[in-house]
Design a protein around this motif. Structure first.
Motif, PDB file in Angstrom:
ATOM      1  N   LEU A  47       2.255   3.779   3.095  1.00  0.00           N
ATOM      2  CA  LEU A  47       2.156   5.220   2.871  1.00  0.00           C
ATOM      3  C   LEU A  47       0.870   5.765   3.484  1.00  0.00           C
ATOM      4  N   ALA A  48      -0.207   5.014   3.358  1.00  0.00           N
ATOM      5  CA  ALA A  48      -1.464   5.421   3.990  1.00  0.00           C
ATOM      6  C   ALA A  48      -1.300   5.491   5.504  1.00  0.00           C
ATOM      7  N   GLY A  49      -0.635   4.488   6.091  1.00  0.00           N
ATOM      8  CA  GLY A  49      -0.419   4.496   7.533  1.00  0.00           C
ATOM      9  C   GLY A  49       0.360   5.705   7.994  1.00  0.00           C
ATOM     10  N   TRP A  50       1.351   6.119   7.190  1.00  0.00           N
ATOM     11  CA  TRP A  50       2.100   7.336   7.524  1.00  0.00           C
ATOM     12  C   TRP A  50       1.175   8.550   7.570  1.00  0.00           C
ATOM     13  N   GLN A  74      -2.675  -0.341   9.374  1.00  0.00           N
ATOM     14  CA  GLN A  74      -2.703  -0.206  10.832  1.00  0.00           C
ATOM     15  C   GLN A  74      -1.330  -0.477  11.443  1.00  0.00           C
ATOM     16  N   VAL A  75      -0.621  -1.478  10.931  1.00  0.00           N
ATOM     17  CA  VAL A  75       0.742  -1.754  11.396  1.00  0.00           C
ATOM     18  C   VAL A  75       1.637  -0.540  11.140  1.00  0.00           C
ATOM     19  N   ALA A  76       1.526   0.029   9.943  1.00  0.00           N
ATOM     20  CA  ALA A  76       2.342   1.196   9.609  1.00  0.00           C
ATOM     21  C   ALA A  76       1.978   2.379  10.501  1.00  0.00           C
ATOM     22  N   TYR A  77       0.697   2.570  10.752  1.00  0.00           N
ATOM     23  CA  TYR A  77       0.251   3.655  11.631  1.00  0.00           C
ATOM     24  C   TYR A  77       0.890   3.528  13.009  1.00  0.00           C
ATOM     25  N   GLU A  78       0.857   2.331  13.581  1.00  0.00           N
ATOM     26  CA  GLU A  78       1.439   2.123  14.904  1.00  0.00           C
ATOM     27  C   GLU A  78       2.938   2.405  14.887  1.00  0.00           C
ATOM     28  N   HIS A  79       3.605   2.005  13.813  1.00  0.00           N
ATOM     29  CA  HIS A  79       5.041   2.260  13.695  1.00  0.00           C
ATOM     30  C   HIS A  79       5.334   3.752  13.664  1.00  0.00           C
ATOM     31  N   PHE A  80       4.631   4.481  12.822  1.00  0.00           N
ATOM     32  CA  PHE A  80       4.915   5.904  12.678  1.00  0.00           C
ATOM     33  C   PHE A  80       4.422   6.700  13.883  1.00  0.00           C
ATOM     34  N   ALA A  87      -0.928   8.638  10.663  1.00  0.00           N
ATOM     35  CA  ALA A  87      -0.165   9.019  11.847  1.00  0.00           C
ATOM     36  C   ALA A  87       0.257  10.481  11.830  1.00  0.00           C
ATOM     37  N   GLU A  88       0.685  10.968  10.656  1.00  0.00           N
ATOM     38  CA  GLU A  88       1.321  12.272  10.581  1.00  0.00           C
ATOM     39  C   GLU A  88       0.409  13.410  10.134  1.00  0.00           C
ATOM     40  N   PRO A 144       7.835  14.577   4.039  1.00  0.00           N
ATOM     41  CA  PRO A 144       9.042  14.080   4.696  1.00  0.00           C
ATOM     42  C   PRO A 144       8.893  12.614   5.110  1.00  0.00           C
ATOM     43  N   TYR A 145       8.641  11.762   4.149  1.00  0.00           N
ATOM     44  CA  TYR A 145       8.474  10.326   4.368  1.00  0.00           C
ATOM     45  C   TYR A 145       9.846   9.703   4.601  1.00  0.00           C
ATOM     46  N   ASP A 146       9.877   8.487   5.183  1.00  0.00           N
ATOM     47  CA  ASP A 146      11.164   7.862   5.464  1.00  0.00           C
ATOM     48  C   ASP A 146      11.681   7.020   4.295  1.00  0.00           C
ATOM     49  N   CYS A 147      10.986   7.054   3.173  1.00  0.00           N
ATOM     50  CA  CYS A 147      11.430   6.425   1.925  1.00  0.00           C
ATOM     51  C   CYS A 147      11.428   7.499   0.844  1.00  0.00           C
ATOM     52  N   PRO A 148      12.217   7.314  -0.208  1.00  0.00           N
ATOM     53  CA  PRO A 148      12.230   8.326  -1.278  1.00  0.00           C
ATOM     54  C   PRO A 148      10.849   8.519  -1.904  1.00  0.00           C
TER      55      PRO A 148
END
Length: 236
Positions: A164-167, A210-216, A170-171, A52-56
């Motif tokens: 995608l790695a950051g997601w 790391q930026v993506a991780y913090e966002h998610f 986080a998830e 369930p990613y936020d991009c296709p």
């Protein structure tokens, strides 16, 4: 940016490359754990859900499963491993390689930065040529922009792979990306993958993850990957 130079020659070259170090992590396929997964419900085949990613995310999960080049046993994931295609491949081109080469990975990011999923997150992809690595790591492939010797990867590709790695950190993994859990393929086995260019920009890739991780991590919770359709045998 549209994909370019994606053709049968790139697929053929990727299939024939001997030094990718991918595969199931054992020379004897009988040594792999038996699958505890039933892919289809009792009333017939159903398409497996992607994350369930936020991009296709393009769905190649069932097509990859049909190759037999995956072990349908779930493991706790503690790291993410990035790879390069060793070719300028489309998502379909990646699948075409894996139909012949006994290998797989969880995801691919193409030249335009679009993602596709081939293996369910917690399962054992035949990706790093190392049993422990295949059990514990989520593997993300990336299309090359140029071929040997530099094996460059376009900015749209590696930045979206890092996101995608950051997601996943986080998830799924629940830890911040670091040098101790964000790897390139050569961390696990004797290979140049993800290539000399990616080695040069590792710090940038890590920072983007790391930026993506913090966002998610700070975003409103999404459905987690373990909410994907449960195999029939486990629905008690």
């Amino acid at each position: 940016m549209p994909e370019k130079n994606v053709d049968d020659e790139d697929v053929k070259a990727a299939i024939e490359r001997p030094d990718t170090g991918d595969g199931p992590g054992t020379d004897n396929l009988d040594d792999l754990p038996e699958s505890d997964f039933v892919g289809f419900a009792e009333d017939g085949p159903q398409a497996t859900a992607t994350i369930p990613y936020d991009c296709p995310v393009a769905n190649f999960i069932d097509e990859l499963s049909a190759t037999g080049h995956v072990t349908h046993t779930s493991y706790k994931k503690t790291s993410v491993t990035l790879h390069h295609n060793a070719g300028r491949l489309s998502h379909q081109g990646v699948l075409d390689v894996w139909k012949v080469r006994p290998a797989s990975a969880h995801f691919d990011v193409d030249a335009a930065g679009a993602a596709a999923q081939y293996v369910k997150v917690h399962e054992y992809a035949w990706a790093v040529g190392n049993t422990a690595g295949n059990q514990s790591s989520i593997s993300i492939e990336m299309a090359n922009a140029t071929l040997a010797p530099s094996w460059t990867v376009g900015e749209a590709t590696w930045k979206n792979a890092a996101r995608l790695a950051g997601w996943h950190f986080a998830e799924v993994i629940g830890e911040r990306p670091s040098r101790s859990n964000l790897f390139y393929h050569h961390h696990w086995s004797s290979t140049v993958c993800a290539g000399p260019y990616m080695d040069q920009i590792y710090d940038e890739v890590l920072a983007a993850a790391q930026v993506a991780y913090e966002h998610f991590k700070d975003a409103h919770p999404t459905l987690r990957p373990d909410t994907e359709p449960v195999p029939v045998e486990r629905q008690r």
